[in-house]
Structure formats: structure tokens, C-alpha cells
Design a protein around this motif. Structure first.
Motif, PDB file in Angstrom:
ATOM      1  N   VAL A  79       0.835  -1.206   0.000  1.00 39.56           N
ATOM      2  CA  VAL A  79       0.000   0.000   0.000  1.00 39.56           C
ATOM      3  C   VAL A  79       0.866   1.251   0.000  1.00 39.56           C
ATOM      4  CG1 VAL A  79      -1.544   1.361   1.448  1.00 39.56           C
ATOM      5  CG2 VAL A  79      -2.053  -1.035   1.007  1.00 39.56           C
ATOM      6  N   GLU A  80       1.904   1.277   0.827  1.00 41.24           N
ATOM      7  CA  GLU A  80       2.760   2.457   0.898  1.00 41.24           C
ATOM      8  C   GLU A  80       3.480   2.699  -0.431  1.00 41.24           C
ATOM      9  OE1 GLU A  80       5.302   1.736   4.207  1.00 41.24           O
ATOM     10  OE2 GLU A  80       3.820   2.430   5.694  1.00 41.24           O
ATOM     11  N   LYS A  81       3.912   1.651  -1.105  1.00 40.70           N
ATOM     12  CA  LYS A  81       4.542   1.820  -2.418  1.00 40.70           C
ATOM     13  C   LYS A  81       3.551   2.364  -3.439  1.00 40.70           C
ATOM     14  CE  LYS A  81       8.038  -1.805  -1.837  1.00 40.70           C
ATOM     15  NZ  LYS A  81       8.540  -3.135  -2.318  1.00 40.70           N
ATOM     16  N   GLN A  82       2.326   1.843  -3.414  1.00 40.17           N
ATOM     17  CA  GLN A  82       1.322   2.327  -4.356  1.00 40.17           C
ATOM     18  C   GLN A  82       0.954   3.777  -4.091  1.00 40.17           C
ATOM     19  OE1 GLN A  82      -1.756  -0.645  -3.827  1.00 40.17           O
ATOM     20  NE2 GLN A  82      -1.048  -1.815  -5.598  1.00 40.17           N
ATOM     21  N   MET A  85       3.773   5.947  -5.467  1.00 38.36           N
ATOM     22  CA  MET A  85       3.752   5.993  -6.925  1.00 38.36           C
ATOM     23  C   MET A  85       2.469   6.609  -7.479  1.00 38.36           C
ATOM     24  SD  MET A  85       6.655   4.722  -7.776  1.00 38.36           S
ATOM     25  CE  MET A  85       6.412   4.437  -9.531  1.00 38.36           C
ATOM     26  N   SER A  86       1.597   7.079  -6.582  1.00 35.29           N
ATOM     27  CA  SER A  86       0.307   7.682  -6.965  1.00 35.29           C
ATOM     28  C   SER A  86      -0.577   6.716  -7.744  1.00 35.29           C
ATOM     29  CB  SER A  86       0.542   8.959  -7.791  1.00 35.29           C
ATOM     30  OG  SER A  86       1.222   9.936  -7.029  1.00 35.29           O
ATOM     31  N   GLY A 104      -2.583   9.495   0.292  1.00 36.82           N
ATOM     32  CA  GLY A 104      -1.501  10.021  -0.524  1.00 36.82           C
ATOM     33  C   GLY A 104      -1.863  11.320  -1.207  1.00 36.82           C
ATOM     34  N   GLN A 105      -3.126  11.458  -1.596  1.00 42.37           N
ATOM     35  CA  GLN A 105      -3.608  12.680  -2.240  1.00 42.37           C
ATOM     36  C   GLN A 105      -5.117  12.768  -2.036  1.00 42.37           C
ATOM     37  OE1 GLN A 105      -2.540  12.236  -6.335  1.00 42.37           O
ATOM     38  NE2 GLN A 105      -3.753  10.390  -6.654  1.00 42.37           N
ATOM     39  N   ASP A 106      -5.654  13.961  -2.215  1.00 36.82           N
ATOM     40  CA  ASP A 106      -7.089  14.159  -2.023  1.00 36.82           C
ATOM     41  C   ASP A 106      -7.875  13.345  -3.038  1.00 36.82           C
ATOM     42  OD1 ASP A 106      -6.823  15.901   0.096  1.00 36.82           O
ATOM     43  OD2 ASP A 106      -6.620  17.656  -1.199  1.00 36.82           O
TER      44      ASP A 106
END
Length: 358
Positions: A79-82, A85-86, A104-106
Motif C-alpha cells: 500500500v505504501e509503495k502504491q 507511486m500515486s 496520498g492525495q485528495d
């Protein structure tokens, strides 16, 4: 007036590439960004550091009990890698008594997911507590909570609101583009002297202006109607039952867009300048007004204040209220009135400047 009006449609018939290209771009943007409303499913990567594999699978069974959400088991490292990598916007971490998100982003969908996960967690924790103290009543409570959770999932969610936002925002954005670029013909006529020759004809100035502006008004309305019809019958976006509210909103927005075009034309000195100004004005108004993303995601007060002077902000707001919440004409009277006021101000200043320049 009608001779000028018909002349513009003959010109569009000979050169339809501009209008058709923006119409096609509207459909493509909505299709690739929003997809089809009827088949949209939110996929959420889910993991846990506390739960065992069997316990995680049990929670996933509860979470996947409703259509529209798909929770997929994963692990923290993946999950953290994904997220880095967005590849995904957020992930869900489950614990014994609570849950949390790695963001990771909105995302437009995180509020909808959180609302649903919260209901599932509350239901299961209540069932577990009742099962310990009152084993005979646990099944009855489970059925009752299941009915209420299903009813909530079928109500208006952020997922449906995101679909309405994409449809309304992108459609109004490209309609504004079409109107402004189409009105470049007026700048060309002013540059080549055709406008001056029209002025000395027996036609009144008011007839010339009305014939020109009526053409661009109907062009904008026609493009939006075609887009909404395509989205309704092909992409399964539903617009509710308040058709009068939607029609009046569209007409008010197109009027403001045509008036804005007249203001821009009166300021620029040549068609070349207009070609440079139109993308800047259209894109800036779209970004400030919330065509690309919901205005609720913006926290800067200065940008929020600037959004209040863009027609797209009020047009998108009124359309979303009519589509999602069946808002009647009285309910959206404020944004429609502001659009009409903008149109009157833009048109008055634009015509005044154009006459002074002439």
C-alpha cells in the motif's frame, strides 16, 4: 437581425470543426474521468497490522456486502509503495475497535467510503456487544442494522456527487470555450472592416448586436443540451426530475458566458490577442470555479473569494443541486440571479467599451 443571425449559422455550417471539436472533447473528458455512472465501483485497498488473516477476511466480507464498494486485501508495504507511486489515492487500515486511512492525495471518494465504513463498523461492534450480553437478540439486531446500512448506501453519496460534478463542470467549461472562440468572428470582422460595413447598412446597431449574440447564445445552449442528452442515454448519468431548473440554469450560464465574451472582445485589440486571452480566461475561470475539482477541496480563502466572481462556480453549484437533490427553481434562485447579474454587468461594460472603440 435575422439576416445577421442566419449569416452566423451559415458560417458555422461551412466551418463546424471548432464547435464539433469542443463537443467531442466534453464527451471524452467526462467519459475518461467519470466513466459510466451506473457501473461505477470504488475500489479500496485494505490492510491491517493487528487483525489476523481470518479476521481481516471476515471484515472484508462485511464491507463488500453492498454494491458500489470493493475492498481488496493487501499489506502495508504494498500500500505504501502504491501511495508513493500515486497508483492509489488512499488505503484503509482496519483494527480491532477502530480504523484509519493512509492518504496520498485528495480523493473525491474518501468521504463516501468513510461514511460507509463507519456504518459497517458501528453495526458490527454493536452486534458483537449485544451477542455477549443478549445472545437471543443478536440476530434480530443484525437484520435491523443491515436494512438501515443498505438504505444509507443507496442514498445520495459523494460518489454520485462526484459524477454530477464532473458532468456539470466539464460541460460548462467547454461550452464557455466554444462560445468565446466562436465570438472571435466578431474580432475578425472588426479587424477586416466588415463590422464597419455592417454599421452603415440600414440595419440598426441593436439588430446587429442581437443577431450576433443570439447565435452564440443558442450555440452554447445547443452544445450543453447535446452533451447532457448523451450523458443521460449513453453514460447512464441521471439528472433527476427538475428539468426546468436545469434548463433555466443552463440559459443563465450561457447568457453570462456570451456577455463575458463581449467584454473580452471589447478589451483586446486584435484576433491574435484574443486567441491568447481566451485559453487563459477560460482555464482560469474553470479552475477557480471548480470544474476540475470540487471547490470544497480548496482551503485558501483568497482563491475561494476569487471563485465567487466566476460564472462556472454558480452554474456548477445550481446544476448539482438540481441533479442530486431535486432543487426547484426557488431553491437555486440565488445562483441563477447572480449569473444574470454577471451577464448584465459584463454585457453593459462590453458594449460600452466596444462603442467607444468604434
Amino acid at each position: 437581425m435575422w439576416s445577421v443571425f442566419n449569416l452566423q449559422w451559415l458560417r458555422l455550417k461551412r466551418e463546424p470543426i471548432l464547435a464539433l471539436s469542443f463537443l467531442t472533447m466534453t464527451i471524452l473528458f467526462v467519459f475518461f474521468i467519470g466513466g459510466t455512472q451506473g457501473e461505477q465501483t470504488i475500489t479500496v485497498k485494505t490492510f491491517s497490522d493487528q487483525l489476523s488473516e481470518a479476521e481481516l477476511d471476515q471484515w472484508l466480507d462485511h464491507l463488500n456486502d453492498v454494491d458500489g464498494y470493493h475492498f481488496v486485501a493487501s499489506d502495508r508495504n504494498t500500500v505504501e509503495k502504491q501511495l508513493q507511486m500515486s497508483q492509489i489515492s488512499f488505503a484503509l487500515e482496519l483494527n480491532h475497535q477502530d480504523y484509519q486511512y493512509l492518504v496520498g492525495q485528495d480523493s473525491l471518494f474518501i468521504n463516501s467510503v468513510n461514511q460507509y465504513v463507519e456504518q459497517v463498523y458501528r453495526k458490527q461492534l454493536r452486534i458483537n456487544e449485544i451477542a455477549k450480553n443478549f445472545p437471543d437478540q443478536s440476530l434480530e439486531l443484525q437484520n435491523y442494522l443491515q436494512i438501515n446500512s443498505t438504505s444509507l448506501a443507496n442514498s445520495v453519496s459523494d460518489r454520485e456527487e462526484a459524477g454530477a460534478h464532473i458532468v456539470s463542470g466539464m460541460t460548462l467549461y467547454f461550452a464557455l470555450y466554444t462560445i468565446l472562440f466562436g465570438m472571435m468572428n466578431i474580432a475578425v470582422e472588426k479587424r477586416t472592416g466588415t463590422w464597419d460595413r455592417l454599421i452603415i447598412t440600414p440595419l440598426k446597431k441593436s439588430q446587429i448586436y442581437v443577431g450576433q449574440l443570439l447565435h452564440y447564445f443558442l450555440l452554447g445552449v445547443l452544445q450543453i443540451v447535446i452533451c447532457f442528452t448523451f450523458f443521460d442515454y449513453v453514460l447512464n448519468y441521471h439528472f433527476g426530475d427538475q428539468y426546468l431548473s436545469i434548463i433555466i440554469t443552463v440559459m443563465a450560464f450561457v447568457f453570462a458566458a456570451v456577455a463575458l465574451g463581449m467584454l473580452v472582445i471589447s478589451i483586446v485589440k486584435s484576433p491574435q490577442q484574443l486567441q491568447a486571452v481566451i485559453p487563459i480566461v477560460s482555464t482560469a475561470f474553470a479552475m477557480l470555479g471548480g470544474s476540475y475539482w470540487p471547490i470544497e477541496l480548496v482551503t485558501n480563502k483568497f482563491l475561494l473569494a476569487l471563485s465567487k466572481i466566476t460564472p462556472i462556480y454558480y452554474g456548477t453549484k445550481a446544476l448539482k443541486d438540481a441533479m442530486l437533490y431535486n432543487a426547484g427553481l426557488i431553491d437555486i434562485l440565488q445562483p441563477i440571479s447572480i449569473l444574470l447579474l454577471m451577464g448584465v454587468i459584463f454585457m453593459g461594460v462590453g458594449l460600452n467599451l466596444m462603442e467607444r472603440n468604434n
